[in-house]
Design a protein around this motif. Structure first.
Motif, PDB file in Angstrom:
ATOM      1  N   GLY A  30       0.832  -1.198   0.000  1.00  0.00           N
ATOM      2  CA  GLY A  30       0.000   0.000   0.000  1.00  0.00           C
ATOM      3  C   GLY A  30       0.865   1.246   0.000  1.00  0.00           C
ATOM      4  O   GLY A  30       2.030   1.223  -0.398  1.00  0.00           O
ATOM      5  N   TRP A  31       0.310   2.359   0.484  1.00  0.00           N
ATOM      6  CA  TRP A  31       1.008   3.644   0.457  1.00  0.00           C
ATOM      7  C   TRP A  31       2.183   3.650   1.420  1.00  0.00           C
ATOM      8  O   TRP A  31       2.090   3.158   2.538  1.00  0.00           O
ATOM      9  N   GLU A  32       3.291   4.242   0.964  1.00  0.00           N
ATOM     10  CA  GLU A  32       4.508   4.383   1.761  1.00  0.00           C
ATOM     11  C   GLU A  32       5.359   5.475   1.145  1.00  0.00           C
ATOM     12  O   GLU A  32       5.086   5.942   0.043  1.00  0.00           O
ATOM     13  N   ILE A  33       6.394   5.873   1.870  1.00  0.00           N
ATOM     14  CA  ILE A  33       7.334   6.825   1.285  1.00  0.00           C
ATOM     15  C   ILE A  33       8.254   6.049   0.338  1.00  0.00           C
ATOM     16  O   ILE A  33       8.482   4.858   0.522  1.00  0.00           O
ATOM     17  N   PRO A  34       8.783   6.710  -0.695  1.00  0.00           N
ATOM     18  CA  PRO A  34       9.626   5.998  -1.646  1.00  0.00           C
ATOM     19  C   PRO A  34      10.999   5.669  -1.076  1.00  0.00           C
ATOM     20  O   PRO A  34      11.505   6.354  -0.191  1.00  0.00           O
ATOM     21  N   GLY A  35      11.593   4.632  -1.635  1.00  0.00           N
ATOM     22  CA  GLY A  35      12.923   4.201  -1.233  1.00  0.00           C
ATOM     23  C   GLY A  35      13.086   2.736  -1.532  1.00  0.00           C
ATOM     24  O   GLY A  35      12.225   2.102  -2.143  1.00  0.00           O
ATOM     25  N   GLY A  36      14.186   2.163  -1.080  1.00  0.00           N
ATOM     26  CA  GLY A  36      14.406   0.745  -1.318  1.00  0.00           C
ATOM     27  C   GLY A  36      15.816   0.337  -1.006  1.00  0.00           C
ATOM     28  O   GLY A  36      16.579   1.048  -0.354  1.00  0.00           O
ATOM     29  N   GLN A  37      16.148  -0.832  -1.493  1.00  0.00           N
ATOM     30  CA  GLN A  37      17.412  -1.476  -1.192  1.00  0.00           C
ATOM     31  C   GLN A  37      18.569  -0.822  -1.938  1.00  0.00           C
ATOM     32  O   GLN A  37      18.460  -0.492  -3.117  1.00  0.00           O
ATOM     33  N   ILE A  38      19.671  -0.653  -1.228  1.00  0.00           N
ATOM     34  CA  ILE A  38      20.889  -0.096  -1.813  1.00  0.00           C
ATOM     35  C   ILE A  38      21.649  -1.229  -2.497  1.00  0.00           C
ATOM     36  O   ILE A  38      21.789  -2.312  -1.935  1.00  0.00           O
ATOM     37  N   GLU A  39      22.106  -0.981  -3.688  1.00  0.00           N
ATOM     38  CA  GLU A  39      22.807  -2.011  -4.458  1.00  0.00           C
ATOM     39  C   GLU A  39      24.284  -2.053  -4.091  1.00  0.00           C
ATOM     40  O   GLU A  39      24.845  -1.076  -3.592  1.00  0.00           O
ATOM     41  N   ALA A  40      24.924  -3.190  -4.350  1.00  0.00           N
ATOM     42  CA  ALA A  40      26.355  -3.361  -4.080  1.00  0.00           C
ATOM     43  C   ALA A  40      27.141  -2.296  -4.829  1.00  0.00           C
ATOM     44  O   ALA A  40      26.861  -2.001  -5.997  1.00  0.00           O
ATOM     45  N   GLY A  41      28.096  -1.676  -4.141  1.00  0.00           N
ATOM     46  CA  GLY A  41      28.942  -0.659  -4.749  1.00  0.00           C
ATOM     47  C   GLY A  41      28.311   0.711  -4.856  1.00  0.00           C
ATOM     48  O   GLY A  41      28.888   1.614  -5.460  1.00  0.00           O
ATOM     49  N   GLU A  42      27.135   0.891  -4.246  1.00  0.00           N
ATOM     50  CA  GLU A  42      26.398   2.145  -4.337  1.00  0.00           C
ATOM     51  C   GLU A  42      26.374   2.820  -2.966  1.00  0.00           C
ATOM     52  O   GLU A  42      26.208   2.153  -1.954  1.00  0.00           O
ATOM     53  N   LEU A  48      19.376   6.007  -2.703  1.00  0.00           N
ATOM     54  CA  LEU A  48      18.087   6.625  -2.413  1.00  0.00           C
ATOM     55  C   LEU A  48      17.619   7.469  -3.600  1.00  0.00           C
ATOM     56  O   LEU A  48      16.464   7.384  -4.018  1.00  0.00           O
ATOM     57  N   LYS A  49      18.519   8.257  -4.156  1.00  0.00           N
ATOM     58  CA  LYS A  49      18.152   9.064  -5.324  1.00  0.00           C
ATOM     59  C   LYS A  49      17.692   8.166  -6.480  1.00  0.00           C
ATOM     60  O   LYS A  49      16.698   8.461  -7.145  1.00  0.00           O
ATOM     61  N   ARG A  50      18.416   7.075  -6.707  1.00  0.00           N
ATOM     62  CA  ARG A  50      18.059   6.152  -7.787  1.00  0.00           C
ATOM     63  C   ARG A  50      16.690   5.530  -7.540  1.00  0.00           C
ATOM     64  O   ARG A  50      15.834   5.496  -8.428  1.00  0.00           O
ATOM     65  N   GLU A  51      16.468   5.030  -6.325  1.00  0.00           N
ATOM     66  CA  GLU A  51      15.196   4.389  -5.996  1.00  0.00           C
ATOM     67  C   GLU A  51      14.016   5.351  -6.181  1.00  0.00           C
ATOM     68  O   GLU A  51      12.987   4.988  -6.738  1.00  0.00           O
ATOM     69  N   ILE A  52      14.180   6.578  -5.709  1.00  0.00           N
ATOM     70  CA  ILE A  52      13.085   7.550  -5.828  1.00  0.00           C
ATOM     71  C   ILE A  52      12.826   7.898  -7.286  1.00  0.00           C
ATOM     72  O   ILE A  52      11.673   7.977  -7.711  1.00  0.00           O
ATOM     73  N   LYS A  53      13.868   8.059  -8.055  1.00  0.00           N
ATOM     74  CA  LYS A  53      13.693   8.343  -9.491  1.00  0.00           C
ATOM     75  C   LYS A  53      12.985   7.174 -10.174  1.00  0.00           C
ATOM     76  O   LYS A  53      12.048   7.374 -10.960  1.00  0.00           O
ATOM     77  N   GLU A  54      13.417   5.931  -9.882  1.00  0.00           N
ATOM     78  CA  GLU A  54      12.808   4.753 -10.499  1.00  0.00           C
ATOM     79  C   GLU A  54      11.326   4.614 -10.130  1.00  0.00           C
ATOM     80  O   GLU A  54      10.505   4.295 -10.970  1.00  0.00           O
ATOM     81  N   GLU A  55      11.013   4.832  -8.852  1.00  0.00           N
ATOM     82  CA  GLU A  55       9.658   4.613  -8.369  1.00  0.00           C
ATOM     83  C   GLU A  55       8.696   5.749  -8.694  1.00  0.00           C
ATOM     84  O   GLU A  55       7.493   5.524  -8.793  1.00  0.00           O
ATOM     85  N   THR A  56       9.210   6.967  -8.804  1.00  0.00           N
ATOM     86  CA  THR A  56       8.321   8.133  -8.883  1.00  0.00           C
ATOM     87  C   THR A  56       8.544   9.051 -10.073  1.00  0.00           C
ATOM     88  O   THR A  56       7.688   9.879 -10.368  1.00  0.00           O
ATOM     89  N   GLY A  57       9.713   8.978 -10.719  1.00  0.00           N
ATOM     90  CA  GLY A  57      10.047   9.915 -11.785  1.00  0.00           C
ATOM     91  C   GLY A  57      10.608  11.228 -11.286  1.00  0.00           C
ATOM     92  O   GLY A  57      10.907  12.125 -12.075  1.00  0.00           O
ATOM     93  N   ILE A  58      10.774  11.378  -9.977  1.00  0.00           N
ATOM     94  CA  ILE A  58      11.204  12.645  -9.374  1.00  0.00           C
ATOM     95  C   ILE A  58      12.691  12.602  -9.021  1.00  0.00           C
ATOM     96  O   ILE A  58      13.167  11.635  -8.418  1.00  0.00           O
ATOM     97  N   ASP A  59      13.404  13.660  -9.386  1.00  0.00           N
ATOM     98  CA  ASP A  59      14.793  13.856  -8.960  1.00  0.00           C
ATOM     99  C   ASP A  59      14.766  14.638  -7.661  1.00  0.00           C
ATOM    100  O   ASP A  59      13.951  15.560  -7.495  1.00  0.00           O
ATOM    101  N   ILE A  60      15.657  14.263  -6.729  1.00  0.00           N
ATOM    102  CA  ILE A  60      15.635  14.895  -5.408  1.00  0.00           C
ATOM    103  C   ILE A  60      16.994  15.426  -4.995  1.00  0.00           C
ATOM    104  O   ILE A  60      18.029  15.032  -5.524  1.00  0.00           O
ATOM    105  N   GLU A  61      16.920  16.303  -4.021  1.00  0.00           N
ATOM    106  CA  GLU A  61      18.092  16.762  -3.275  1.00  0.00           C
ATOM    107  C   GLU A  61      17.903  16.204  -1.866  1.00  0.00           C
ATOM    108  O   GLU A  61      16.840  16.391  -1.256  1.00  0.00           O
ATOM    109  N   ILE A  62      18.902  15.519  -1.357  1.00  0.00           N
ATOM    110  CA  ILE A  62      18.794  14.908  -0.032  1.00  0.00           C
ATOM    111  C   ILE A  62      19.084  15.942   1.043  1.00  0.00           C
ATOM    112  O   ILE A  62      20.016  16.739   0.925  1.00  0.00           O
TER     113      ILE A  62
END
Length: 159
Positions: A30-42, A48-62
């Motif tokens: 269901g509904w949650e904030i975006p994010g996910g697993q960090i890949e090896a070497g990342e 976090l930036k990659r996961e949010i872009k993949e899930e939402t289409g949004i580029d972010i500043e942390i």
């Protein structure tokens, strides 16, 4: 000697210019904030930036690290063939800087919610607690320890 195995993840409490919070509707949770697993070497922030872009289409500043979550429960993979490692997740604030809301395989819907609404749309109790502590950041990082399935909240410390 057996070495411990941990999954590293990150989630973002991302705001737009109007102060609304970005959320994704997961096919499983269901509904949650975006994010996910960090890949090896990342790095955690790049992941976090990659996961949010993949899930939402949004580029972010942390922004700030506001919470660390330890899921210490014993769980097994959905097909029951092997245990799932302990998950350590880092919760950051952030700001949307560009992009257009877009869904993916990991997000059935993507939407901006008022800060006062976000907790009300989250179905899973453990996710609601994680986001609640992130929303109530008091200048100290909240460290939450819990297990999932069933949800048991063990402890919170402020670091």
């Amino acid at each position: 000697m057996n070495y411990p195995v941990h999954i590293v993840a990150a989630g973002g409490l991302i705001e737009n210019d109007e102060g609304k919070i970005l959320a994704v509707k997961s096919p499983d949770r269901g509904w949650e904030i975006p994010g996910g697993q960090i890949e090896a070497g990342e790095s955690i922030t790049d992941g976090l930036k990659r996961e949010i872009k993949e899930e939402t289409g949004i580029d972010i500043e942390i922004g700030k690290l506001v919470a660390v979550h330890s899921n210490i429960g014993n769980r097994t993979q959905p097909h029951g063939n092997s245990p799932i490692a302990t998950i350590v997740s880092f919760g950051f604030t952030g700001k949307a800087i560009s992009g257009k809301l877009t869904t993916s395989d990991e997000s059935l819907e993507v939407k901006w919610f008022d800060r006062e609404q976000i907790l009300g749309v989250i179905n899973e109790e453990f996710t609601r607690d994680k986001v609640r502590y992130m929303l109530n950041y008091n200048g100290r990082v909240a460290y939450l320890v819990f297990s999932r399935d069933p949800y048991i909240f063990y402890d919170v410390q402020y670091l």
